[in-house]
Design a protein around this motif. Structure first.
Motif, PDB file in Angstrom:
ATOM      1  N   THR A 108       0.814  -1.212   0.000  1.00 26.74           N
ATOM      2  CA  THR A 108       0.000   0.000   0.000  1.00 26.74           C
ATOM      3  C   THR A 108       0.846   1.260   0.000  1.00 26.74           C
ATOM      4  O   THR A 108       0.581   2.205  -0.752  1.00 26.74           O
ATOM      5  CB  THR A 108      -0.944   0.001   1.213  1.00 26.74           C
ATOM      6  OG1 THR A 108      -1.712  -1.199   1.222  1.00 26.74           O
ATOM      7  CG2 THR A 108      -1.890   1.190   1.153  1.00 26.74           C
ATOM      8  N   ALA A 109       1.879   1.299   0.849  1.00 26.26           N
ATOM      9  CA  ALA A 109       2.712   2.499   0.917  1.00 26.26           C
ATOM     10  C   ALA A 109       3.447   2.744  -0.398  1.00 26.26           C
ATOM     11  O   ALA A 109       3.672   3.894  -0.793  1.00 26.26           O
ATOM     12  CB  ALA A 109       3.718   2.374   2.066  1.00 26.26           C
ATOM     13  N   LEU A 166      -5.603   2.258  -9.092  1.00 26.97           N
ATOM     14  CA  LEU A 166      -4.439   1.421  -9.335  1.00 26.97           C
ATOM     15  C   LEU A 166      -4.637   0.035  -8.711  1.00 26.97           C
ATOM     16  O   LEU A 166      -5.230  -0.092  -7.638  1.00 26.97           O
ATOM     17  CB  LEU A 166      -3.179   2.066  -8.748  1.00 26.97           C
ATOM     18  CG  LEU A 166      -2.823   3.460  -9.284  1.00 26.97           C
ATOM     19  CD1 LEU A 166      -1.630   4.029  -8.536  1.00 26.97           C
ATOM     20  CD2 LEU A 166      -2.544   3.412 -10.783  1.00 26.97           C
ATOM     21  N   SER A 167      -4.117  -0.987  -9.393  1.00 22.44           N
ATOM     22  CA  SER A 167      -4.121  -2.344  -8.851  1.00 22.44           C
ATOM     23  C   SER A 167      -2.692  -2.845  -8.797  1.00 22.44           C
ATOM     24  O   SER A 167      -1.784  -2.271  -9.415  1.00 22.44           O
ATOM     25  CB  SER A 167      -4.983  -3.278  -9.712  1.00 22.44           C
ATOM     26  OG  SER A 167      -4.411  -3.426 -11.005  1.00 22.44           O
ATOM     27  N   TYR A 168      -2.465  -3.939  -8.078  1.00 16.67           N
ATOM     28  CA  TYR A 168      -1.108  -4.450  -7.906  1.00 16.67           C
ATOM     29  C   TYR A 168      -1.156  -5.900  -7.447  1.00 16.67           C
ATOM     30  O   TYR A 168      -2.184  -6.402  -6.977  1.00 16.67           O
ATOM     31  CB  TYR A 168      -0.355  -3.622  -6.853  1.00 16.67           C
ATOM     32  CG  TYR A 168      -1.041  -3.598  -5.510  1.00 16.67           C
ATOM     33  CD1 TYR A 168      -0.844  -4.629  -4.582  1.00 16.67           C
ATOM     34  CD2 TYR A 168      -1.910  -2.567  -5.175  1.00 16.67           C
ATOM     35  CE1 TYR A 168      -1.487  -4.623  -3.364  1.00 16.67           C
ATOM     36  CE2 TYR A 168      -2.557  -2.555  -3.959  1.00 16.67           C
ATOM     37  CZ  TYR A 168      -2.349  -3.585  -3.054  1.00 16.67           C
ATOM     38  OH  TYR A 168      -2.991  -3.575  -1.847  1.00 16.67           O
ATOM     39  N   CYS A 195      -6.201  -3.250  -4.682  1.00 23.96           N
ATOM     40  CA  CYS A 195      -6.581  -2.059  -5.443  1.00 23.96           C
ATOM     41  C   CYS A 195      -6.566  -0.855  -4.508  1.00 23.96           C
ATOM     42  O   CYS A 195      -6.869  -0.977  -3.322  1.00 23.96           O
ATOM     43  CB  CYS A 195      -7.992  -2.200  -6.018  1.00 23.96           C
ATOM     44  SG  CYS A 195      -8.180  -3.476  -7.271  1.00 23.96           S
ATOM     45  N   GLU A 196      -6.230   0.305  -5.082  1.00 21.63           N
ATOM     46  CA  GLU A 196      -6.266   1.554  -4.333  1.00 21.63           C
ATOM     47  C   GLU A 196      -6.941   2.622  -5.195  1.00 21.63           C
ATOM     48  O   GLU A 196      -6.629   2.758  -6.384  1.00 21.63           O
ATOM     49  CB  GLU A 196      -4.851   2.024  -3.964  1.00 21.63           C
ATOM     50  CG  GLU A 196      -3.977   0.967  -3.309  1.00 21.63           C
ATOM     51  CD  GLU A 196      -4.471   0.498  -1.958  1.00 21.63           C
ATOM     52  OE1 GLU A 196      -5.140   1.290  -1.244  1.00 21.63           O
ATOM     53  OE2 GLU A 196      -4.194  -0.673  -1.606  1.00 21.63           O
ATOM     54  N   PHE A 221      -8.003  -1.957  -0.763  1.00 20.06           N
ATOM     55  CA  PHE A 221      -8.109  -3.264  -0.123  1.00 20.06           C
ATOM     56  C   PHE A 221      -6.977  -4.150  -0.617  1.00 20.06           C
ATOM     57  O   PHE A 221      -6.408  -3.934  -1.688  1.00 20.06           O
ATOM     58  CB  PHE A 221      -9.466  -3.930  -0.415  1.00 20.06           C
ATOM     59  CG  PHE A 221      -9.624  -4.421  -1.832  1.00 20.06           C
ATOM     60  CD1 PHE A 221      -9.211  -5.693  -2.207  1.00 20.06           C
ATOM     61  CD2 PHE A 221     -10.191  -3.604  -2.801  1.00 20.06           C
ATOM     62  CE1 PHE A 221      -9.348  -6.134  -3.518  1.00 20.06           C
ATOM     63  CE2 PHE A 221     -10.336  -4.035  -4.116  1.00 20.06           C
ATOM     64  CZ  PHE A 221      -9.906  -5.313  -4.473  1.00 20.06           C
ATOM     65  N   SER A 222      -6.650  -5.153   0.193  1.00 22.69           N
ATOM     66  CA  SER A 222      -5.669  -6.168  -0.170  1.00 22.69           C
ATOM     67  C   SER A 222      -6.267  -7.542   0.077  1.00 22.69           C
ATOM     68  O   SER A 222      -6.975  -7.753   1.064  1.00 22.69           O
ATOM     69  CB  SER A 222      -4.386  -6.025   0.660  1.00 22.69           C
ATOM     70  OG  SER A 222      -3.736  -4.804   0.379  1.00 22.69           O
TER      71      SER A 222
END
Length: 366
Positions: A81-82, A101-103, A126-127, A297-298
């Motif tokens: 997240t950071a 953004l997603s990751y 996603c953020e 969320f993660s």
């Protein structure tokens, strides 16, 4: 030489590694369809910058080391997240807000608990950055549910919390001397401890459970109307989810929500012990000290892959000298083909479920 790995680390073998990659692709595709574009941050960054990007920190349980090149302290990410916050604030600072953004990537924890011994985890998320509204929070919660559906989980449950509840009340009608102590006692559901520190907060111990019941108790507790906007926002988010998601509310839950602001939520799925994900609202700190709201969320992929059991193997054995064009056509049709490389090769040795025989895919034993 030893085959042992450090405590908290493990190899992921076939077919679990394939299942994990497929699950990750499905979740990211579900996010992409909602407008979330993927970023891929590096495994390590300068610890100072990473630790200051989120308003409440972001380097809990980070493994740190000195970079031999820069001679500065680096941190291996314990959470993505950071890093996504840094990208949004710097490299994508010019991007119109909100930015979605997603990751997906591995994270490393300095330590682990006996109940959750893994130190290396796979995180997908996603953020939504640049907007603090009920609509933004509702979208993120909805995308989380869609992502779990894409992952193939059973029915989803969400447990909401209000991470800054005590701070909000203490700054208003219910001042308290030891806020940190009160948070801990409420989080532990220690009625005696709460009564000793701040008896006015005692009703919050019982204000947890099914969403409708907990909301009614919170509204009855909120005689001063300080929580009205938060509770109304929660009600709108819950209503948008419909009846397909089970909802609970634990307004004083703080464990794991150290940097969230007014909203936090934990994700659960039938058949999986413990959380499969977590999210909420938080604040990003920019280089100039300005702040920007975000929601995200993660999902913890390892728990979902464990539930899937590694997926179904469906491998077609191609006898020696099978024409290349025929093999290509079978792969195009969706088969995983395993070609014999020697005359005495067998489908059993190659862990195949089917064999190509007389122009047909025949199940082994068939």
């Amino acid at each position: 030489m030893t085959a042992l790995l450090p405590e908290g680390f493990h190899d992921r073998l076939p077919p679990f590694a394939d299942a994990a990659a497929a699950l990750e692709a499905r979740v990211l595709e579900a996010a992409r369809r909602h407008g979330y574009e993927r970023v891929d941050p590096p495994l390590a960054e300068f610890a100072e910058g990473l630790g200051s990007r989120l308003k409440a920190g972001g380097l809990h349980d980070a493994v740190r080391f000195v970079d031999p090149v820069s001679q500065r302290t680096l941190a291996i990410r314990p959470d993505l997240t950071a890093q996504v916050a840094r990208i949004a604030a710097t490299r994508m600072g010019h991007h119109p807000r909100p930015v979605r953004l997603s990751y997906a990537g591995s994270v490393l924890k300095l330590r682990a608990s006996q109940l959750a011994p893994a130190r290396e985890l796979r995180q997908i998320g996603c953020e939504l950055i640049g907007l603090d509204s009920v609509a933004a929070a509702g979208e993120v919660v909805g995308v989380a549910v869609a992502a779990l559906a894409a992952a193939g989980t059973g029915p989803v449950s969400i447990d909401f919390t209000l991470p800054d509840l005590v701070d909000t009340l203490a700054a208003g009608p219910l001042p308290v001397r030891d806020i940190a102590g009160l948070r801990d006692r409420l989080d532990a559901k220690d009625a005696g401890g709460v009564a000793a520190l701040a008896p006015d907060y005692l009703p919050l111990v019982a204000a947890a459970g099914s969403f409708a019941t907990a909301m009614a108790r919170l509204r009855a507790f909120d005689a001063h109307g300080v929580l009205t906007s938060r509770l109304d926002a929660l009600a709108r988010i819950a209503a948008a989810l419909g009846d397909g998601v089970r909802l609970t509310l634990d307004p004083t839950e703080r464990h794991g929500f150290e940097y969230q602001s007014w909203l936090g939520f934990s994700l659960f799925a039938d058949g999986i012990a413990g959380e499969v994900g977590r999210g909420g609202t938080y604040t990003i700190v920019h280089e100039n000290g300005s702040e920007e709201p975000a929601t995200g969320f993660s999902i913890y992929a390892d728990a979902l892959v464990g539930q899937a059991g590694g997926g179904e193997r469906r491998r077609l054995f191609l006898p020696l000298a099978t024409p290349a064009a025929q093999a290509a056509a079978l792969r195009e049709a969706g088969w995983v083909t395993v070609a014999a490389l020697e005359a005495d090769d067998t489908p059993e040795a190659q862990l195949c479920t089917h064999v190509w025989r007389e122009g047909q895919a025949v199940p082994l034993g068939g």
